[in-house]
Design a protein around this motif. Structure first.
Motif, mmCIF file in Angstrom:
data_model
loop_
_atom_site.group_PDB
_atom_site.id
_atom_site.type_symbol
_atom_site.label_atom_id
_atom_site.label_comp_id
_atom_site.label_asym_id
_atom_site.label_seq_id
_atom_site.Cartn_x
_atom_site.Cartn_y
_atom_site.Cartn_z
ATOM 1 N N VAL A 48 0.858 -1.194 0.000
ATOM 2 C CA VAL A 48 0.000 0.000 0.000
ATOM 3 C C VAL A 48 0.888 1.235 0.000
ATOM 4 C CG1 VAL A 48 -2.135 -0.871 1.016
ATOM 5 C CG2 VAL A 48 -0.255 -0.217 2.530
ATOM 6 N N SER A 49 0.453 2.254 -0.723
ATOM 7 C CA SER A 49 1.300 3.437 -0.900
ATOM 8 C C SER A 49 0.532 4.750 -0.795
ATOM 9 C CB SER A 49 1.989 3.370 -2.262
ATOM 10 O OG SER A 49 1.023 3.199 -3.284
ATOM 11 N N ARG A 50 -0.779 4.728 -1.027
ATOM 12 C CA ARG A 50 -1.561 5.964 -0.885
ATOM 13 C C ARG A 50 -1.743 6.281 0.598
ATOM 14 N NH1 ARG A 50 -6.480 3.958 -4.764
ATOM 15 N NH2 ARG A 50 -5.227 3.551 -6.639
ATOM 16 N N SER A 287 9.308 2.348 5.116
ATOM 17 C CA SER A 287 8.327 1.263 5.010
ATOM 18 C C SER A 287 8.308 0.432 6.272
ATOM 19 C CB SER A 287 8.667 0.363 3.826
ATOM 20 O OG SER A 287 9.927 -0.231 4.012
ATOM 21 N N LEU A 288 7.205 -0.267 6.461
ATOM 22 C CA LEU A 288 7.100 -1.257 7.517
ATOM 23 C C LEU A 288 6.173 -2.356 7.026
ATOM 24 C CD1 LEU A 288 4.284 0.242 8.939
ATOM 25 C CD2 LEU A 288 6.163 1.616 9.801
ATOM 26 N N PHE A 289 5.985 -3.379 7.842
ATOM 27 C CA PHE A 289 5.189 -4.531 7.402
ATOM 28 C C PHE A 289 4.053 -4.832 8.368
ATOM 29 C CE2 PHE A 289 8.789 -5.580 4.666
ATOM 30 C CZ PHE A 289 8.177 -6.185 3.582
ATOM 31 N N VAL A 311 3.941 -1.640 3.876
ATOM 32 C CA VAL A 311 3.257 -0.364 4.099
ATOM 33 C C VAL A 311 4.262 0.754 3.817
ATOM 34 C CG1 VAL A 311 2.004 1.023 5.782
ATOM 35 C CG2 VAL A 311 1.835 -1.475 5.873
ATOM 36 N N LEU A 312 4.074 1.425 2.689
ATOM 37 C CA LEU A 312 5.073 2.394 2.215
ATOM 38 C C LEU A 312 4.754 3.782 2.771
ATOM 39 C CD1 LEU A 312 5.380 0.952 -1.389
ATOM 40 C CD2 LEU A 312 7.200 0.969 0.336
ATOM 41 N N ILE A 313 5.175 3.997 4.014
ATOM 42 C CA ILE A 313 4.886 5.296 4.645
ATOM 43 C C ILE A 313 5.610 6.431 3.926
ATOM 44 C CG2 ILE A 313 4.261 4.343 6.901
ATOM 45 C CD1 ILE A 313 7.017 4.993 7.946
ATOM 46 N N GLY A 314 6.750 6.128 3.315
ATOM 47 C CA GLY A 314 7.465 7.160 2.547
ATOM 48 C C GLY A 314 6.664 7.613 1.331
ATOM 49 N N GLY A 341 5.503 9.653 8.915
ATOM 50 C CA GLY A 341 6.885 9.166 8.967
ATOM 51 C C GLY A 341 7.200 8.356 10.212
ATOM 52 N N TYR A 342 6.386 8.504 11.244
ATOM 53 C CA TYR A 342 6.544 7.686 12.458
ATOM 54 C C TYR A 342 5.520 6.558 12.496
ATOM 55 C CZ TYR A 342 9.485 11.505 14.217
ATOM 56 O OH TYR A 342 10.473 12.451 14.376
#
Ligand code: OVV
Length: 402
Positions: A48-50, A287-289, A311-314, A341-342
């Motif tokens: 996911v990126s949005r 990113s995280l998972f 999970v693409l927080i960037g 970002g956190y």
């Protein structure tokens, strides 16, 4: 009669050097894909990126679990390389118990106590950097700041702390795929882990630091002694590389945006906002998972039980649906309330106020002391899996007069 549409898929490899050299263009392609969640063929994982989809996953801990592991490895199917983290890699309700302990150990009162020593350290390091003339700001300045102030605040003794960086590389590299690079890195795993675990013991820590505050919860019966040890390990795992890389990237942002640097230099009180914007624009944690606990219908896409979700927080930090002109680094932007970002949700960074304090103190000192930041060579990004960060940033500072 019709069957569900085939999921949208992509051949992008988020762990490849090409992707890591410039993730922002592939982020755009992922956000603009025809579905809110995309299948990555190379790893058989979802991504996911949005902004909205990232928030939806992170807010849904009942279906998107942390117990499956913090990285690509699926702890429901394979054995973790180290004992899982008692805070990162567990779900509620267990997670609340350990989180409460770390929250109290990292209280606002504690941060207020350490601020003056952080400021003195930032002042000294930046004075030294100005005097040196040209320097590599990553090893010679940026790394030294968190590597001094954070372990000091935890209560670790002063010694060569470079094994912390080796450990951080393993922890964050271990969130990616097993590659020859990773296997080579892990040759030191036993020695470096032993070094770290020794420093997590009660008797290795000062009586007045964050580490001792965690052990006080063991004395109070809130957690077991061995759990306290592992919670100190969480601090040593996540507390140094993250801020080193975020401060390094923020410094590069300021060097590359002289008009933004001029605003900060003339208003050192904006340091916290500058660091906040850098944490959106170009942060160490991209990113995280999560791992699905059951079959999931995610906004119309069917996920199966025990599948990994990247999970693409960037990418969420650059989503134009959320942020006007997202690719502009603008320290006046109001970011905090929507900061991604956190992370977000129950697992959002437990030490984020410590991270902000370090960033604020560092950039306020820089703004008070430095006139110009001159890039004197190419900035070099690390392209191996792990945190996003620079290995080199050749710079020269000129001192502010009056
Ligand atoms: C957020 C984070 C990153 C890496 C390690 C840990 C946590 C931990 O709890 O060990």
């Amino acid at each position: 009669m019709h069957s569900a549409a085939a999921p949208v898929n992509s051949d992008l490899d988020p762990f490849s050097p090409e992707f890591r050299a410039d993730p922002f263009e592939p982020y755009t392609r992922l956000r603009e894909a025809a579905a809110p969640i995309v299948w990555l063929n190379k790893y058989s994982i979802w991504a996911v990126s949005r902004y909205q989809a990232v928030r939806a996953v992170l807010d849904d801990w009942r279906r998107f679990s942390n117990a499956g592991g913090g990285g690509l490895a699926n702890y429901f199917l394979e054995k973790p390389w180290r004992r899982p983290s008692l805070i990162l890699e567990v779900d509620p309700p267990e997670h609340q118990r350990t989180r409460r302990v770390l929250m109290q150990a990292l209280s606002a009162h504690r941060l207020q106590q350490v601020r003056v020593t952080f400021e003195a350290q930032a002042d000294a390091l930046i004075d030294e950097a100005i005097e040196r003339g040209a320097l590599d700001a990553i090893p010679d300045l940026v790394q030294r700041f968190p590597l001094t102030v954070f372990p000091d605040a935890v209560g670790m003794r002063r010694e060569d702390r470079s094994p912390m960086l080796a450990y951080g590389a393993m922890v964050f590299g271990g969130f990616g795929p097993v590659t020859p690079w990773y296997q080579d890195l892990m040759k030191q795993a036993d020695a470096v882990s032993a070094w770290i675990m020794e420093r997590c013991q009660r008797q290795a820590l000062s009586a007045d630091g964050i580490g001792a505050a965690i052990y006080a919860h063991a004395d109070a019966g809130d957690i077991e002694e061995g759990e306290a040890t592992l919670l100190v390990r969480s601090l040593l795992s996540a507390g140094v590389d993250t801020t080193i890389d975020s401060i390094g990237l923020c410094l590069r942002c300021l060097a590359e945006h002289p008009e933004q640097w001029a605003v900060l230099r003339d208003n050192p009180g904006m340091a916290r906002r500058a660091f906040e914007e850098a944490t959106r624009f170009d942060s160490s944690s991209q990113s995280l998972f999560r791992t699905t606990l059951e079959d999931v219908d995610f906004q119309g896409v069917q996920l199966k039980k025990h599948q990994k979700v990247l999970v693409l927080i960037g990418a969420a930090g650059r989503d134009p649906a959320k942020w006007p002109q997202p690719d502009r680094f603008d320290i006046q932007r109001r970011v905090t309330a929507s900061q991604i970002g956190y992370g977000a949700g129950v697992h959002s960074c437990v030490a984020q106020m410590m991270a902000r304090l370090e960033g604020e103190v560092f950039f306020a000192a820089l703004a008070r002391k430095v006139q110009d930041i001159e890039l004197v060579g190419p900035a070099v990004l690390r392209l191996q899996p792990g945190l996003r960060g620079l290995s080199s940033l050749p710079i020269r500072f000129t001192r502010k007069t009056i």
